[in-house]
Design an enzyme around this catalytic site. Structure first.
Site: not given
Length: 252
Positions: A51-54
């Protein structure tokens, strides 16, 4: 035609079936997240979700509400910075599949998630790009999941947030985009794939009870239909059970 499942359920199941174990998938929130989590819980337990949040290799117990949902970090193999996600994992082409949604999509699978109407005076301002442009540019392939209607499937998107196949053959190469771009668009009516020669989206599969005419009527351009149009296999009882547990549709 009466079925034991909804159009959203067969769309999600069809999208989940695009994913396989031992692949890395960059997951968007919403329908893409539901489909990816369904795949992990059914036929693709080795799918590596990012996911984009890492959060890398996350396996959330419940569907995340956003990329910042704590369940993603709590169940991840590791958590890295957002710059590392994009600079190390995404841009060099280390992600196999990008899984995206869309507010608008055109015949060349260009995606709009920015505005409806003129950019300077929009009718609706949408959530925006997020990481979608980079996902569309750099993942080895992209799968789009979106409900099919003339409102969403338009002749020309109001704003190109994420490039699909541009204006046709050769555009991705001309723009220097690393990945293959959208290889499939999964809808509540069927499955579309870009024509190998023209790169224009073509209907290759319809869901049970849906006709090619239904799909064409829900499309804002003259939708091409494959001569060997297939029908989506119905969801299995296990797929529906797991999906409904994920979404809370089982009443539990």
């Amino acid at each position: 035609m009466t079925t034991g499942y909804t159009s959203d359920e067969i769309m999600t199941v069809a999208a989940a079936r695009c994913l396989t174990s031992q692949t890395a998938c960059f997951v968007g929130i919403g329908l893409p997240s539901t489909a990816a989590n369904l795949a992990v819980r059914t036929h693709a337990p080795g799918l590596w979700m990012i996911y984009e949040s890492g959060t890398l290799g996350t396996r959330p117990d419940t569907l995340p509400l956003s990329i910042g949902d704590g369940v993603l970090a709590e169940t991840a193999d590791t958590v890295v910075s957002v710059p590392e996600v994009f600079n190390y994992w995404l841009q060099p082409g280390r992600i196999d599949v990008g899984f995206l949604g869309a507010a608008q999509i055109d015949r060349y699978a260009n995606i709009n998630t920015t505005v409806i109407g003129d950019y300077t005076d929009p009718k609706v301002r949408l959530p925006g790009a997020g990481g979608a442009p980079e996902i569309a540019a750099s993942c080895r392939e992209v799968v789009v999941i979106v409900r099919q209607s003339r409102r969403a499937f338009v002749e020309r998107v109001d704003f190109v947030t994420s490039v699909g196949h541009g204006a046709g053959p050769g555009d991705r190469e001309r723009l220097g985009l690393r990945g293959a771009g959208p290889t499939r668009v999964i809808t509540d009516l069927g499955v579309l794939e870009p024509d190998p020669a023209t790169r224009e989206l073509t209907l290759v599969q319809v869901h049970p009870g849906v006709s090619a005419e239904d799909a064409r009527a829900a499309t804002g351009w003259d939708l091409a239909v494959a001569p060997d149009l297939a029908t989506t296999p119905e969801p299995t009882p296990e797929e529906l059970k797991v999906l409904r547990s994920l979404t809370g549709a089982d009443g539990v």
